[in-house]
Scaffold this active site. Sequence first.
Site, PDB file in Angstrom:
ATOM      1  N   LYS A  68       3.858  45.525  25.746  1.00  0.00           N
ATOM      2  CA  LYS A  68       3.942  44.212  25.087  1.00  0.00           C
ATOM      3  C   LYS A  68       3.067  44.184  23.835  1.00  0.00           C
ATOM      4  CE  LYS A  68       4.650  42.281  29.679  1.00  0.00           C
ATOM      5  NZ  LYS A  68       3.986  41.734  30.851  1.00  0.00           N
ATOM      6  N   VAL A  89      15.579  38.407  37.136  1.00  0.00           N
ATOM      7  CA  VAL A  89      15.760  37.750  35.825  1.00  0.00           C
ATOM      8  C   VAL A  89      17.242  37.638  35.463  1.00  0.00           C
ATOM      9  CG1 VAL A  89      15.199  37.809  33.375  1.00  0.00           C
ATOM     10  CG2 VAL A  89      13.485  38.563  35.045  1.00  0.00           C
ATOM     11  N   GLY A 109       6.695  36.824  29.122  1.00  0.00           N
ATOM     12  CA  GLY A 109       7.646  35.973  29.867  1.00  0.00           C
ATOM     13  C   GLY A 109       8.042  34.703  29.129  1.00  0.00           C
ATOM     14  N   ASP A 130       2.249  48.334  31.304  1.00  0.00           N
ATOM     15  CA  ASP A 130       3.151  47.206  31.038  1.00  0.00           C
ATOM     16  C   ASP A 130       2.595  46.343  29.898  1.00  0.00           C
ATOM     17  OD1 ASP A 130       5.245  45.075  32.047  1.00  0.00           O
ATOM     18  OD2 ASP A 130       3.306  44.033  32.004  1.00  0.00           O
ATOM     19  N   LYS A 173      10.582  45.661  27.750  1.00  0.00           N
ATOM     20  CA  LYS A 173       9.445  45.939  26.844  1.00  0.00           C
ATOM     21  C   LYS A 173       9.242  47.435  26.645  1.00  0.00           C
ATOM     22  CE  LYS A 173       8.649  43.727  29.998  1.00  0.00           C
ATOM     23  NZ  LYS A 173       8.519  42.831  31.125  1.00  0.00           N
TER      24      LYS A 173
HETATM   25  N1  HSE Z   1       4.664  42.825  35.875  1.00  0.00           N
HETATM   26  C1  HSE Z   1       4.393  41.980  34.740  1.00  0.00           C
HETATM   27  C2  HSE Z   1       3.204  41.091  35.051  1.00  0.00           C
HETATM   28  C3  HSE Z   1       5.557  41.127  34.348  1.00  0.00           C
HETATM   29  O1  HSE Z   1       2.608  41.173  36.117  1.00  0.00           O
HETATM   30  O2  HSE Z   1       2.834  40.322  34.171  1.00  0.00           O
HETATM   31  C4  HSE Z   1       6.657  41.898  33.700  1.00  0.00           C
HETATM   32  O3  HSE Z   1       6.200  42.546  32.552  1.00  0.00           O
END
Ligand code: HSE
Length: 435
Positions: free
Chosen positions: A210, A18, A139, A206, A110
Amino acid sequence: MSNAKPSLKIAIAGLGVVGSEVARQLINRSDELALAAGKMIQVVAVSARDRSVNRGVNLDGIDWYDETHKMAERDDIDIIVEMIGGSEGVAVDLARAALRSGKHVITANKAMIAHHGAELAQLAEANDAHLLFESAVAGGIPAVKTLREGLAGNKITRVAGILNGTCNYILSTMETTGRGFEEVLADAQRFGYAEAEPSFDIDGIDAAHKLTILAAIAFGQKPDFSAVSIQGIRDVSSVDFTYANQLGFRIKLVGVAEPGLMPRMETCLLPLDSQLAKVNGVLNAVEFHGEPVGSVLAVGPGAGGCATSSAVLSDLIDIAAGRGGLPFGRSINTLADATAVENCAGPDKPFYVRLMVVDQPGVLATLTGILQKHSISIEGLLQQGRAPGNAVALVMTTHETSVVKLGIALDEMEKLPIVKAKPVAMPIMLADKEM
Ligand code: HSE
């Protein structure tokens, strides 16, 4: 650009996929982006672990720092773009130092915002700096701005989203190919969707980061990762897709935030005709429900250099154009504590339950007896194939019931010799149909 407006000087910390893409866009499209921003955005400093890597962008003339924190000490830098990642350590130290010195911070991190968002927002406000993190959630989907700005005048009643592309890819591929979890995960790793250490993705962490951020903005509360209930996708088996389909559902990992309830990541069954059920592969989607707007759905790429850099560029342009705003849309002093939110899994709901049971007379009566004892009502039953004396999958759907009661009943069932594996239970999410 030839006009005399001063340029905005930025430093990029972290040149992975990124960070490198952000640098590439800023350097290769500088005039175009200057028009959008109203001034030049100039990369003056970068920092990464290995200087020798070819990142496909010419960094000549840009100062290189081996020690990331030194960039925060430079007086001429306006914005630190933090692309290092991690909830602790270098990234958060850099963000703190930058904000304390009045620099704006843009981050895709995040985990850092979910864990330290309130403290960093306080620092930003106290030092008249902006802290922006559009790229931290979903994203390329402008989910943060949609909530914080586009829907700012609404009373948000629900946010529900597919927030992890890796999990969505794994679940979609298991469904379409009939292959098992481990095999599809290995493919996802080979294609670069899943990390070599995949637990952050497949255990829902993850996505929970978010969801923590979305819940904070939606309901005016401080981000608090510890106040989120988290379930991942490891327990899903290929037979679940067959049964779910026969029942008219698709299996998805969905994050849900509703006022007064604990935000939750759950692997659940969605009606096949619902909006989120149609979002497949690596795509992300976020559904916003509010009053007076009704429902708004945003779908798009949730990961990768291009999608994520798009969100970073929009934050840069916002700051350049003087519309950085407050990190969570309102002053940190007005945000409630998320832990004050009632700690419960929400109202009763229907469940899908799969049990691996011995195919012999009396099994069903024993299991339904347990459900009866706990006042859990069965809506439907499915058993296919025959394996007298061996284990077969027995699938039940229940009427609305409490997750706590169901958990107690399933624990009791698991102890029976006729039950051969840990029962799998997934909520059936019908609210999405209201779209
Ligand atoms: N690893 C995450 C995904 C993207 O698979 O959506 C980054 O947060």
